[in-house]
Design an enzyme around this catalytic site. Structure first.
Site, PDB file in Angstrom:
ATOM      1  N   ARG A 160      13.002  -7.181   5.543  1.00 19.17           N
ATOM      2  CA  ARG A 160      14.292  -7.841   5.734  1.00 19.17           C
ATOM      3  C   ARG A 160      15.271  -6.806   6.290  1.00 19.17           C
ATOM      4  O   ARG A 160      15.206  -5.631   5.895  1.00 19.17           O
ATOM      5  CB  ARG A 160      14.874  -8.358   4.391  1.00 19.17           C
ATOM      6  CG  ARG A 160      13.928  -9.119   3.525  1.00 19.17           C
ATOM      7  CD  ARG A 160      13.682 -10.522   3.971  1.00 19.17           C
ATOM      8  NE  ARG A 160      14.888 -11.289   4.236  1.00 19.17           N
ATOM      9  CZ  ARG A 160      14.897 -12.447   4.913  1.00 19.17           C
ATOM     10  NH1 ARG A 160      13.765 -12.928   5.396  1.00 19.17           N
ATOM     11  NH2 ARG A 160      16.000 -13.117   5.115  1.00 19.17           N
ATOM     12  N   SER A 201       0.829  -1.211   0.000  1.00 23.53           N
ATOM     13  CA  SER A 201       0.000   0.000   0.000  1.00 23.53           C
ATOM     14  C   SER A 201       0.863   1.260   0.000  1.00 23.53           C
ATOM     15  O   SER A 201       0.472   2.281  -0.575  1.00 23.53           O
ATOM     16  CB  SER A 201      -0.976   0.001   1.179  1.00 23.53           C
ATOM     17  OG  SER A 201      -0.300   0.171   2.396  1.00 23.53           O
ATOM     18  N   HIS A 255       8.593   3.467   8.800  1.00 25.33           N
ATOM     19  CA  HIS A 255       8.458   2.595   9.967  1.00 25.33           C
ATOM     20  C   HIS A 255       7.216   3.006  10.757  1.00 25.33           C
ATOM     21  O   HIS A 255       6.992   4.200  10.974  1.00 25.33           O
ATOM     22  CB  HIS A 255       9.715   2.693  10.837  1.00 25.33           C
ATOM     23  CG  HIS A 255       9.685   1.775  12.008  1.00 25.33           C
ATOM     24  ND1 HIS A 255       9.907   0.422  11.900  1.00 25.33           N
ATOM     25  CD2 HIS A 255       9.400   2.014  13.325  1.00 25.33           C
ATOM     26  CE1 HIS A 255       9.790  -0.143  13.094  1.00 25.33           C
ATOM     27  NE2 HIS A 255       9.490   0.798  13.971  1.00 25.33           N
TER      28      HIS A 255
END
Ligand code: GAR
Length: 222
Positions: free
Chosen positions: A121, A43, A139
């Site tokens: 990752r 998104s 984040h």
């Protein structure tokens, strides 16, 4: 190029405080050429692509790299005709080997910078040193609080009244690079993980494009 939406124009349930509220437009300049890395739903990748399509930011996505075959981000790129490639982490012996391949692909695509838009990752110095200060990440927390996995869950567990999201430059210290832009999202009494994640994501979609342009200002000055 229109300015970013004023946060006060949001509906009450979406209210958030975003800072900084504007970013350079780069009107008349060549578009900022970026690579994007995504692992899942995509998104945030889509929000970036939409901001570009709607001419809210002057950028172009040269290449999307996904690490999970058939993930949402891949399908979104296919629908939009944006070049994408698969780098499946399961095919590599080490994080370094995977990141070396990422560097090759993005160098070949001649990108000025890279957006980690839900790349789940850990990246190594191999990638970070190849694109110093040219790698940005989104984040789901108000960094430096709640680095690492499940920022939303960590915020709920800690009982904070303000959660949020951050766009920052990537350094070798996990989720600790210089902050470009943040949005603060109130935690409601009724919130659970799902409801808070959704409201944070709405804000992610707004700050990622402006975070990219704030980073690009550094790249173009660099
Ligand atoms: C986003 O909420 C992003 O903040 C998070 O993954 C989600 C990806 O959603 N990233 C991290 O947690 C990185 N540490 P999306 O695939 O719908 O863009």
């Amino acid at each position: 190029m229109p300015a970013f939406t004023d946060p006060s124009q949001q509906s009450p349930s979406d209210q958030a405080l975003i800072h900084p509220t504007s970013a350079p437009a780069f009107d008349g300049a060549l578009p900022i050429r970026v690579g994007v890395m995504a692992s899942g739903n995509g998104s945030n990748f889509e929000a970036l692509a939409t901001a570009i399509r709607d001419r809210r930011i002057n950028a172009e996505i040269a290449l999307l790299v996904v690490n999970n075959p058939g993930c949402g981000a891949q399908h979104r790129a296919e629908r939009r005709g944006i070049p994408w490639q698969l780098i499946n982490h399961r095919d590599y012996d080490s994080r370094t080997a995977l990141d070396r391949d990422l560097v090759d692909r993005f160098r070949t695509a001649e990108v000025e910078g890279i957006v980690m838009a839900g790349w789940m990752r850990i990246v190594t110095g191999e990638l970070i040193k190849a694109f110093p200060d040219r790698l940005i990440n989104i984040h789901p927390s108000l960094l430096p609080s709640f680095r690492g996995l499940d920022g939303v869950g960590q915020a709920l567990k800690a009982g904070v009244r303000l959660a949020g999201c951050t766009v920052h430059l990537v350094t070798e210290d996990l989720d600790a690079g210089p902050i470009l832009v943040q949005a603060a999202v109130p935690v409601l009494e009724t919130d659970d993980h799902d409801s808070l994640s959704k409201r944070i994501q709405l804000q992610e979609h707004r700050i990622l494009p402006s975070g990219l342009m704030l980073a690009a200002q550094r790249w173009r000055q660099g």
